[in-house]
Motif scaffolding. Structure first.
Motif, PDB file in Angstrom:
ATOM      1  N   UNK A 304      -5.186  -1.913   3.215  1.00 28.74           N
ATOM      2  CA  UNK A 304      -4.527  -2.644   4.314  1.00 28.74           C
ATOM      3  C   UNK A 304      -5.307  -2.509   5.621  1.00 28.74           C
ATOM      4  N   UNK A 305      -6.626  -2.341   5.492  1.00 28.73           N
ATOM      5  CA  UNK A 305      -7.457  -2.391   6.693  1.00 28.73           C
ATOM      6  C   UNK A 305      -7.359  -3.801   7.290  1.00 28.73           C
ATOM      7  N   UNK A 306      -7.710  -3.925   8.578  1.00 25.85           N
ATOM      8  CA  UNK A 306      -7.433  -5.208   9.259  1.00 25.85           C
ATOM      9  C   UNK A 306      -8.034  -6.427   8.587  1.00 25.85           C
ATOM     10  N   UNK A 307      -9.139  -6.257   7.858  1.00 23.94           N
ATOM     11  CA  UNK A 307      -9.737  -7.441   7.227  1.00 23.94           C
ATOM     12  C   UNK A 307      -9.409  -7.511   5.734  1.00 23.94           C
ATOM     13  N   UNK A 308      -8.409  -6.723   5.304  1.00 24.59           N
ATOM     14  CA  UNK A 308      -8.046  -6.781   3.880  1.00 24.59           C
ATOM     15  C   UNK A 308      -6.612  -7.306   3.726  1.00 24.59           C
ATOM     16  N   UNK A 309      -5.828  -6.648   2.899  1.00 24.26           N
ATOM     17  CA  UNK A 309      -4.500  -7.181   2.608  1.00 24.26           C
ATOM     18  C   UNK A 309      -3.510  -6.731   3.678  1.00 24.26           C
ATOM     19  N   UNK A 310      -2.314  -7.313   3.606  1.00 23.83           N
ATOM     20  CA  UNK A 310      -1.321  -7.036   4.651  1.00 23.83           C
ATOM     21  C   UNK A 310      -0.431  -5.869   4.302  1.00 23.83           C
ATOM     22  N   UNK A 311      -0.157  -5.727   3.003  1.00 22.59           N
ATOM     23  CA  UNK A 311       0.767  -4.675   2.566  1.00 22.59           C
ATOM     24  C   UNK A 311       0.239  -4.049   1.279  1.00 22.59           C
ATOM     25  N   UNK A 312       0.653  -2.811   1.034  1.00 24.32           N
ATOM     26  CA  UNK A 312       0.385  -2.150  -0.255  1.00 24.32           C
ATOM     27  C   UNK A 312       1.608  -1.300  -0.568  1.00 24.32           C
ATOM     28  N   UNK A 313       2.167  -1.504  -1.736  1.00 23.75           N
ATOM     29  CA  UNK A 313       3.385  -0.751  -2.103  1.00 23.75           C
ATOM     30  C   UNK A 313       3.127   0.747  -2.008  1.00 23.75           C
ATOM     31  N   UNK A 314       4.078   1.448  -1.421  1.00 24.75           N
ATOM     32  CA  UNK A 314       3.944   2.897  -1.276  1.00 24.75           C
ATOM     33  C   UNK A 314       4.588   3.579  -2.489  1.00 24.75           C
ATOM     34  N   UNK A 315       3.806   3.739  -3.546  1.00 26.98           N
ATOM     35  CA  UNK A 315       4.359   4.332  -4.767  1.00 26.98           C
ATOM     36  C   UNK A 315       4.517   5.847  -4.639  1.00 26.98           C
ATOM     37  N   UNK A 316       3.835   6.446  -3.674  1.00 30.27           N
ATOM     38  CA  UNK A 316       4.058   7.882  -3.436  1.00 30.27           C
ATOM     39  C   UNK A 316       5.515   8.119  -3.026  1.00 30.27           C
TER      40      UNK A 316
END
Ligand code: NOJ
Length: 548
Positions: A304-316
């Motif tokens: 989710x760095x600024x030039x990548x995706x917007x969200x990533x599920x927090x499975x932790x």
């Protein structure tokens, strides 16, 4: 909680809307996804319009007003593309066609339009790590010359000769996430890689055509109006050069715990960057959501760095046990990791791949109490949250499905052990006294327990103590709260207390009542608590929100 009640507890109304979607954007131009609540529709189990026992797009569209009333910002639809359904549609044979089981393209178009009219965005699933074995590319690969011939159709996948004197052994020791070897031998003696079922051959993302095809598929759905993509196995598209052995067994247990040569390779980020450029080239805020099982919050934040995706599920967070120290640590680490890249955290408690959280937290009454409390904690945290269909009804995992109705390929590949994914995919109860409880005019593809009569949407609507009304109230209040950073408040052992602008959230994780000085004016509680005087008695396994 109604709007009247929210104002009665003294919270401001949401900013006046500029249009239906502006109304759902509480982030005021910062990016709607940053604090959105997104509802996961597992299409085959949500609502069936035609009576074949399988949920479909029309059924989903008919139920959209329910979701709008629940107060969510967006819907994520699991795959509805043409597929032999070897893995619930995560084996796609044609990425631009709706499977007749679920409807047709006009239904998809209608669903997106209706959702937009109701002020909700729509995210669809994209499955780029593998295709179905019935995809024309894989059929051509099987029919064509072996991987040794230049220009072979096999270059789009991972075909390799086997090891051993006659090539009778798989090319390396990788295991499928669903159990068994990750390689299957073809009639002509070569092997192909499938990190999941044999019907899901892995694509080779070093191949230019694979990139071009997926860019075209993304454009197809963006042109139809979708607001983004949940990217399946976003951490798996690139494999370590040379496909090295891992050296030990039971690799599925290592997923999300350590780096593996087939997951979380740095090369995946180049693909996500190029997709971000594509998303940004479209009007509106179109988003990408990574399903990435990364070994640490820091590794996850890279997605989710600024030039990548917007969200990533927090499975932790999802995997965190009911332990206040562990919960606090995972919240702190996640917030720090995402803040370091300028993103927000994406909280999640359940989805179609894991045991539903009331059951994970111990089942029965205690599991449900904890599940309700965890939901209120999640919705109090800064960032975005995903709600898996039926969690707002407090549905438990169905643990007694007969083997003959099960469909999860993992169940069959792991020698019939229990605990697989059908139990969280049972169609949800809407209304009535008999199965399928309003799911559709026919039966339901998995049987629903009799006890779900009392858990239907109809049974819970209007009951102030129901889980459904708890979610509705929490989502309504959340919209009205100003947002902003959180800090932990001191408190007795076993109590997690945090504050954000206008809000204190208290979670008692212990088996006894905890007494604290009244933190503020009670807004909402999972236990119908009535504070008196200057003291709040927080019941066991419960959570409360206080206005400050
Ligand atoms: C993750 C999906 O959520 C799951 O249901 C599926 O089996 C695998 N990816 C493989 O596509």
């Amino acid at each position: 909680m109604t709007h009247e009640l929210a104002s009665a507890v003294g919270l401001p109304s949401p900013t006046p809307a500029e249009g239906p979607l502006a109304a759902s954007n509480s982030s005021k131009g910062r990016g709607w996804w940053r604090d959105a609540v997104i509802y996961q529709v597992y299409v085959r189990s949500f609502a069936d319009s035609d009576g074949d026992g399988i949920g479909d797009l029309r059924g989903t569209t008919q139920r959209l007003p329910y979701l709008a009333q629940l107060g969510i910002d967006a819907v994520w639809l699991t795959p509805f593309y043409a597929s032999p359904q070897a893995d619930g549609g995560y084996d796609v044979a044609d990425y631009r066609t709706v499977d007749p089981l679920f409807g047709n393209l006009a239904d998809a178009d209608d669903l997106v339009r209706t959702a937009h009219e109701l002020g909700m965005r729509v995210i669809v699933d994209i499955v780029p790590n593998h295709t179905s074995d019935q995809h024309p590319w894989f059929r051509a690969a099987l029919a064509g010359p072996t991987s040794q011939s230049a220009g072979s159709a096999r270059e789009r996948y991972y075909f390799r000769p086997g090891k051993g004197p006659a090539g009778e052994l798989p090319p390396n020791d990788w295991e499928s996430v669903f159990g068994g070897p990750a390689w299957t031998r073809t009639a002509d003696g070569e092997w192909y890689l499938h990190l999941f079922a044999p019907e899901q051959p892995d694509l080779n993302w070093d191949n230019r055509e694979v990139h071009e095809e997926f860019e075209s598929v993304l454009r197809f759905w963006l042109d139809l109006g979708v607001d983004g993509f949940r990217i399946d196995v976003a951490h798996g598209m690139i494999k370590a050069a040379g496909l090295p052995d891992i050296g030990h067994k039971e690799q599925a247990r290592l997923i999300g715990a350590q780096k593996l040569p087939f997951f979380d390779q740095d090369g995946v980020h180049e693909i996500h960057r190029s997709w971000r450029r594509l998303l940004d080239s479209y009007p509106g805020d179109r988003i990408g959501v990574a399903e990435a099982w990364a070994p640490s919050p820091d590794r996850l934040a890279l997605y989710v760095r600024p030039d990548e995706l917007h969200q990533a599920f927090n499975f932790q967070f999802l995997r965190c046990p009911w332990d206040p120290a562990a919960m606090r640590a995972v919240i702190d680490e996640s917030l720090a990791a995402t803040a370091s890249v300028g993103a927000t955290t994406t909280w999640v408690l359940s989805n179609h791949d894991v045991v539903r959280h009331p059951t994970r937290y111990g089942g029965g009454r205690r599991g449900l109490r904890r599940a309700r409390a965890a939901a209120l904690l999640m919705l109090a945290l800064p960032g975005s949250a995903y709600v898996y269909q039926g969690e707002e009804l407090g549905l438990p995992e169905v643990t007694d499905l007969p083997d003959e109705v099960r469909q999860d390929p993992a169940f069959f590949r792991a020698a019939g052990q229990d605990g697989f994914r059908d139990g969280c995919r049972v169609p949800i109860p809407w209304a009535g006294q008999e199965p399928p409880y309003g799911f559709g005019p026919g039966s339901s593809w998995l049987p629903q327990p009799d006890s779900w009569r009392e858990l239907s949407v109809e049974a819970q609507t209007g009951d102030p103590y129901s889980t459904l009304e708890l979610y509705r109230s929490a989502l309504e209040l959340r919209r009205r709260l100003p947002g902003g950073p959180m800090r932990w408040l001191p408190g007795p052992e076993g109590l997690l207390a945090l504050s954000r602008p206008g809000l204190v959230c208290t979670l008692n994780t212990t088996g006894s009542v905890i007494e604290i000085p009244l933190p503020g004016r009670l807004l909402l509680s999972t236990d119908g608590m009535e504070p008196s005087g200057d003291t709040a008695r927080i019941p066991t396994d419960s959570c409360a929100w206080w206005a400050i």
